[in-house]
Design a protein around this motif. Structure first.
Motif, PDB file in Angstrom:
ATOM      1  N   ASN A   1       0.900  -1.476   0.081  1.00  0.00           N
ATOM      2  CA  ASN A   1      -0.035  -0.456  -0.134  1.00  0.00           C
ATOM      3  C   ASN A   1       0.404   1.441  -0.044  1.00  0.00           C
ATOM      4  O   ASN A   1       0.603   2.023  -0.693  1.00  0.00           O
ATOM      5  CB  ASN A   1      -1.131  -0.173   1.174  1.00  0.00           C
ATOM      6  CG  ASN A   1      -1.618  -1.138   1.228  1.00  0.00           C
ATOM      7  OD1 ASN A   1      -2.468  -1.820   0.182  1.00  0.00           O
ATOM      8  ND2 ASN A   1      -3.168  -1.317   1.618  1.00  0.00           N
TER       9      ASN A   1
ATOM     10  N   ASP B   1       0.067   3.834  -3.449  1.00  0.00           N
ATOM     11  CA  ASP B   1      -0.445   5.360  -2.803  1.00  0.00           C
ATOM     12  C   ASP B   1       0.295   6.096  -2.064  1.00  0.00           C
ATOM     13  O   ASP B   1       0.095   6.993  -0.593  1.00  0.00           O
ATOM     14  CB  ASP B   1      -1.624   4.701  -1.498  1.00  0.00           C
ATOM     15  CG  ASP B   1      -3.138   5.338  -1.457  1.00  0.00           C
ATOM     16  OD1 ASP B   1      -2.669   6.389  -2.353  1.00  0.00           O
ATOM     17  OD2 ASP B   1      -3.122   5.281  -0.198  1.00  0.00           O
TER      18      ASP B   1
ATOM     19  N   HIS C   1       0.590   4.781 -12.589  1.00  0.00           N
ATOM     20  CA  HIS C   1      -0.132   4.564 -11.180  1.00  0.00           C
ATOM     21  C   HIS C   1      -1.732   4.850 -10.478  1.00  0.00           C
ATOM     22  O   HIS C   1      -1.997   4.164  -9.702  1.00  0.00           O
ATOM     23  CB  HIS C   1       1.069   3.845  -9.535  1.00  0.00           C
ATOM     24  CG  HIS C   1       1.288   4.584  -9.110  1.00  0.00           C
ATOM     25  ND1 HIS C   1       2.477   6.195  -9.711  1.00  0.00           N
ATOM     26  CD2 HIS C   1       1.599   5.449  -7.524  1.00  0.00           C
ATOM     27  CE1 HIS C   1       2.206   7.078  -8.924  1.00  0.00           C
ATOM     28  NE2 HIS C   1       1.782   6.522  -8.317  1.00  0.00           N
ATOM     29  N   THR C   2      -1.704   5.570 -10.190  1.00  0.00           N
ATOM     30  CA  THR C   2      -2.527   6.465  -9.500  1.00  0.00           C
ATOM     31  C   THR C   2      -3.824   5.875 -10.783  1.00  0.00           C
ATOM     32  O   THR C   2      -4.961   5.481 -10.408  1.00  0.00           O
ATOM     33  CB  THR C   2      -2.550   8.225  -9.939  1.00  0.00           C
ATOM     34  OG1 THR C   2      -2.256   8.538 -11.291  1.00  0.00           O
ATOM     35  CG2 THR C   2      -1.665   8.828  -9.046  1.00  0.00           C
TER      36      THR C   2
ATOM     37  N   ARG D   1      -5.507   2.794  -9.718  1.00  0.00           N
ATOM     38  CA  ARG D   1      -6.138   2.896  -8.168  1.00  0.00           C
ATOM     39  C   ARG D   1      -7.309   3.111  -8.848  1.00  0.00           C
ATOM     40  O   ARG D   1      -8.340   2.592  -8.365  1.00  0.00           O
ATOM     41  CB  ARG D   1      -5.511   3.628  -7.639  1.00  0.00           C
ATOM     42  CG  ARG D   1      -4.394   3.009  -7.022  1.00  0.00           C
ATOM     43  CD  ARG D   1      -3.771   3.991  -5.365  1.00  0.00           C
ATOM     44  NE  ARG D   1      -4.081   5.435  -5.811  1.00  0.00           N
ATOM     45  CZ  ARG D   1      -3.370   6.816  -6.148  1.00  0.00           C
ATOM     46  NH1 ARG D   1      -1.753   6.266  -6.308  1.00  0.00           N
ATOM     47  NH2 ARG D   1      -3.498   7.611  -6.239  1.00  0.00           N
ATOM     48  N   ARG D   2      -7.446   4.242 -10.030  1.00  0.00           N
ATOM     49  CA  ARG D   2      -9.355   4.556 -10.415  1.00  0.00           C
ATOM     50  C   ARG D   2     -10.107   3.261 -10.986  1.00  0.00           C
ATOM     51  O   ARG D   2     -11.052   2.964 -10.820  1.00  0.00           O
ATOM     52  CB  ARG D   2      -8.629   5.385 -11.004  1.00  0.00           C
ATOM     53  CG  ARG D   2      -8.286   6.524 -10.893  1.00  0.00           C
ATOM     54  CD  ARG D   2      -8.598   8.133 -11.382  1.00  0.00           C
ATOM     55  NE  ARG D   2      -7.767   8.812 -11.193  1.00  0.00           N
ATOM     56  CZ  ARG D   2      -6.143   9.906 -11.855  1.00  0.00           C
ATOM     57  NH1 ARG D   2      -6.077   9.345 -13.454  1.00  0.00           N
ATOM     58  NH2 ARG D   2      -6.059  10.322 -11.492  1.00  0.00           N
TER      59      ARG D   2
ATOM     60  N   ARG E   1     -10.379   0.414  -9.777  1.00  0.00           N
ATOM     61  CA  ARG E   1     -10.867  -0.316  -9.127  1.00  0.00           C
ATOM     62  C   ARG E   1     -11.431  -1.783  -8.247  1.00  0.00           C
ATOM     63  O   ARG E   1     -12.352  -2.019  -8.402  1.00  0.00           O
ATOM     64  CB  ARG E   1     -12.646   0.234  -8.297  1.00  0.00           C
ATOM     65  CG  ARG E   1     -12.424   1.878  -8.476  1.00  0.00           C
ATOM     66  CD  ARG E   1     -12.005   2.588  -6.691  1.00  0.00           C
ATOM     67  NE  ARG E   1     -12.017   3.552  -6.563  1.00  0.00           N
ATOM     68  CZ  ARG E   1     -11.780   4.348  -5.955  1.00  0.00           C
ATOM     69  NH1 ARG E   1     -10.416   3.403  -5.008  1.00  0.00           N
ATOM     70  NH2 ARG E   1     -11.303   5.437  -5.526  1.00  0.00           N
TER      71      ARG E   1
ATOM     72  N   LEU F   1      -6.504   0.438  -1.732  1.00  0.00           N
ATOM     73  CA  LEU F   1      -6.546   0.814  -3.083  1.00  0.00           C
ATOM     74  C   LEU F   1      -7.707   0.193  -4.151  1.00  0.00           C
ATOM     75  O   LEU F   1      -7.514   0.506  -5.561  1.00  0.00           O
ATOM     76  CB  LEU F   1      -4.755   0.527  -3.942  1.00  0.00           C
ATOM     77  CG  LEU F   1      -3.858   0.294  -3.121  1.00  0.00           C
ATOM     78  CD1 LEU F   1      -1.932  -0.198  -2.774  1.00  0.00           C
ATOM     79  CD2 LEU F   1      -3.504   2.277  -3.465  1.00  0.00           C
TER      80      LEU F   1
END
Length: 108
Positions: A30, A34, A41-42, A45-46, A48, A63
């Motif tokens: 994490n 994060d 990498h963002t 995370r989106r 889901r 995440l």
């Protein structure tokens, strides 16, 4: 791989705009994933969705956009198992086949 020359390509794959048949497998904890830094990498995370191999805290699922249920915490999922969240608010335990590097490199 964060902040590398591949950022644009990895972002395209994470967004699903790289074409059919492409996907990303991202490994890390994490703290690494994060970090708050901008990058491909963002986008991961989106999405889901993803799989956890050995969740230890309920926040390990953050995440993936879903808290880990208490029943999955601290359980030794063992080799060949993963707990997946596919974006539908449910967790599914998956069996992951074992393989060796030699088998993966064999062309049939």
């Amino acid at each position: 791989m964060l902040d590398s020359d591949l950022d644009g390509d990895l972002s395209a794959v994470a967004r699903g705009t790289a074409g059919d048949g492409w996907g990303l497998l991202v490994a890390g904890d994490n703290e690494a994933l994060d970090s708050g830094l901008p990058g491909w990498h963002t986008q991961v995370r989106r999405n889901r969705c993803g799989a956890l191999l050995a969740p230890r805290r309920w926040s390990d699922g953050d995440l993936l956009g879903q808290r880990v249920p208490a029943g999955l915490l601290g359980t030794d999922s063992g080799p060949g198992r993963a707990h997946a969240h596919l974006g539908d608010s449910r967790w599914v335990t998956l069996r992951v086949p074992a393989t060796t590097a030699a088998e993966a490199l064999t062309d049939d």
